[in-house]
Design a protein around this motif. Structure first.
Motif, short mmCIF file in Angstrom:
data_model
loop_
_atom_site.label_atom_id
_atom_site.label_comp_id
_atom_site.label_asym_id
_atom_site.label_seq_id
_atom_site.Cartn_x
_atom_site.Cartn_y
_atom_site.Cartn_z
N ARG A 243 -37.52 97.18 20.17
CA ARG A 243 -36.46 97.57 20.85
C ARG A 243 -35.51 98.41 19.77
O ARG A 243 -34.32 98.49 19.89
N HIS A 244 -36.00 98.34 18.60
CA HIS A 244 -35.13 98.86 17.43
C HIS A 244 -34.57 100.36 17.49
O HIS A 244 -33.57 100.62 17.67
N SER A 245 -35.24 101.15 18.09
CA SER A 245 -34.96 102.48 18.59
C SER A 245 -33.50 102.47 19.53
O SER A 245 -32.84 103.05 19.54
N ALA A 246 -33.87 101.70 20.71
CA ALA A 246 -32.98 101.34 21.73
C ALA A 246 -31.60 100.78 21.24
O ALA A 246 -30.58 101.11 21.38
N HIS A 247 -31.91 99.79 20.25
CA HIS A 247 -30.63 99.09 19.65
C HIS A 247 -29.58 99.99 18.84
O HIS A 247 -28.66 100.13 19.05
N CYS A 248 -30.56 100.95 17.98
CA CYS A 248 -29.85 101.94 17.12
C CYS A 248 -29.18 102.98 18.08
O CYS A 248 -27.86 103.26 17.74
N ALA A 249 -29.76 103.41 19.40
CA ALA A 249 -29.10 104.35 20.18
C ALA A 249 -27.76 103.78 20.75
O ALA A 249 -26.89 104.21 21.05
N ILE A 250 -27.80 102.26 21.15
CA ILE A 250 -26.76 101.44 21.83
C ILE A 250 -25.60 101.42 20.65
O ILE A 250 -24.55 101.75 21.38
N TYR A 251 -25.84 101.21 19.49
CA TYR A 251 -24.81 101.08 18.51
C TYR A 251 -24.15 102.48 18.23
O TYR A 251 -22.88 102.43 18.11
N GLU A 252 -24.94 103.60 18.46
CA GLU A 252 -24.45 104.76 18.29
C GLU A 252 -23.52 105.13 19.45
O GLU A 252 -22.25 105.79 19.15
N ALA A 253 -24.05 104.92 20.62
CA ALA A 253 -23.27 105.00 21.69
C ALA A 253 -21.82 104.36 21.83
O ALA A 253 -20.73 104.98 22.17
N SER A 254 -22.10 103.05 21.47
CA SER A 254 -20.80 102.25 21.33
C SER A 254 -19.78 102.72 20.21
O SER A 254 -18.47 102.73 20.71
N ARG A 255 -20.01 103.50 19.24
CA ARG A 255 -19.34 104.26 18.34
C ARG A 255 -18.58 105.35 18.94
O ARG A 255 -17.61 105.68 18.62
N ALA A 256 -19.47 106.12 20.08
CA ALA A 256 -19.11 107.25 20.53
C ALA A 256 -17.77 106.97 21.58
O ALA A 256 -16.72 107.68 21.79
N VAL A 257 -18.09 105.75 22.36
CA VAL A 257 -17.24 105.43 23.29
C VAL A 257 -15.92 104.83 22.60
O VAL A 257 -14.84 105.12 23.21
N ASN A 258 -16.03 104.05 21.50
CA ASN A 258 -14.87 103.58 21.04
C ASN A 258 -14.74 103.79 19.33
O ASN A 258 -15.03 103.04 18.67
N PRO A 259 -14.43 105.02 19.09
CA PRO A 259 -14.89 105.43 17.69
C PRO A 259 -13.82 104.68 16.89
O PRO A 259 -12.72 104.72 17.10
#
Length: 303
Positions: A243-259
């Protein structure tokens, strides 16, 4: 030459244009106050702090962290050392980190050296900002708290994607004890995790929290029995590799939503430095008593 260096040499023969000019990984990842160990099976770089003086972020340790992050990005970008997980712990018994260099703070305040305070604080948040972003590579950052994290040590933990803490460890922001507030990320990180009101309440209280309490808040992601923290981190990595790639994408999305921009972190540092110069002699003496307590802790650990 280590087995990993031999592998790197073979890789360089296969890809001469990509890595010929890059030093070996072992030559790059050498620091005065950081120990590193690479696990090629899980592509994990384990790192432990071993602060030269007190278990806090002295300026030379901060410089090691800058070099550490620079080395990691170069090794990943050249393919010399693929890194998917980055783990940070501490070799100091019972302590992850006690935070900022209070001795440096007291001296700078007494000499009215505002620039020194700002320079130190900016260096801290620049390191945490890069860590929060996984060095802008597909890297999951993991903090391993086998001991207490106070002040800037707690702030540092908040910049990691995943925090694993052993039961019995303590966390807190004691800066209000000597008239200050935590200026290296606590407001920014906690407000985004807990909401502004709860973050402010936590900072104002100055109280110490247990690992169990932070787990309930969602600030700690895994609780390990005493002495089992490293095993839990290793298990977490093994269980989540697919799930490494999915986790990285989730953390990136979280930064985009709440920069969280670096400029915000640095602006809070500037406010912190202004507040530091307003401390009284009594505040400084309380700060120096904490320095003395940290020194005794270091001396006890050395025996």
């Amino acid at each position: 030459m280590t087995a990993y260096d031999i592998k790197l040499a073979a890789d360089r023969r296969d890809r001469p244009t990509a890595t010929a000019a890059v030093p070996t990984a072992s030559a790059m990842l050498r620091f005065e106050q950081l120990d590193t160990d690479y696990d090629p099976d899980t592509q994990t770089l384990w790192t432990d702090m071993r602060a030269r003086t007190r278990p806090s972020f002295n300026p030379d340790l901060l410089q090691d962290f800058v070099r550490w992050q620079d080395d990691i990005t170069q090794l990943v970008d050249t393919g010399a050392m693929p890194i998917r997980y980055l783990v940070l712990g501490s070799r100091f018994p019972g302590v992850f980190s006690l935070g900022g260099d209070l001795h440096l703070f007291a001296h700078a305040i007494r000499t009215r050296d505002h620039a020194a305070l700002v320079r130190y604080g900016h260096r801290c948040v620049q390191i945490l900002y890069r860590n929060m972003r996984g060095l802008d590579r597909p890297i999951v950052t993991i903090a391993l708290a086998e001991g207490d994290a106070l002040g800037g040590g707690f702030e540092a933990l908040l910049s990691f994607h995943v925090v694993i803490a052993e039961r019995g460890t303590s966390f807190g922001l004691p800066e209000t004890m000597f008239g200050l507030f935590p200026g290296m990320g606590a407001h920014c990180f906690l407000s985004r995790r807990l909401g502004a009101a709860r973050a402010e309440q936590m900072i104002l209280s100055g109280r110490t929290y247990s690992a169990e309490e932070l787990y309930e808040m969602g600030l700690v992601h895994g609780l390990a029995a005493p002495g089992e923290g490293r095993r839990m981190v290793a298990d977490y990595i093994r269980q989540n590799q697919r799930r490494h790639s999915a986790h990285c994408a989730i953390y990136e999305a979280s930064r985009a939503v709440n920069p969280l921009p670096l400029e915000e972190l640095e602006a809070v540092v500037d406010l912190w430095a202004d507040a530091a110069l307003r401390l009284t002699e009594g505040d400084l003496k309380r700060m120096e008593r904490l320095v003395a307590a940290q020194t005794r802790l270091r001396d006890k650990a050395a025996r």
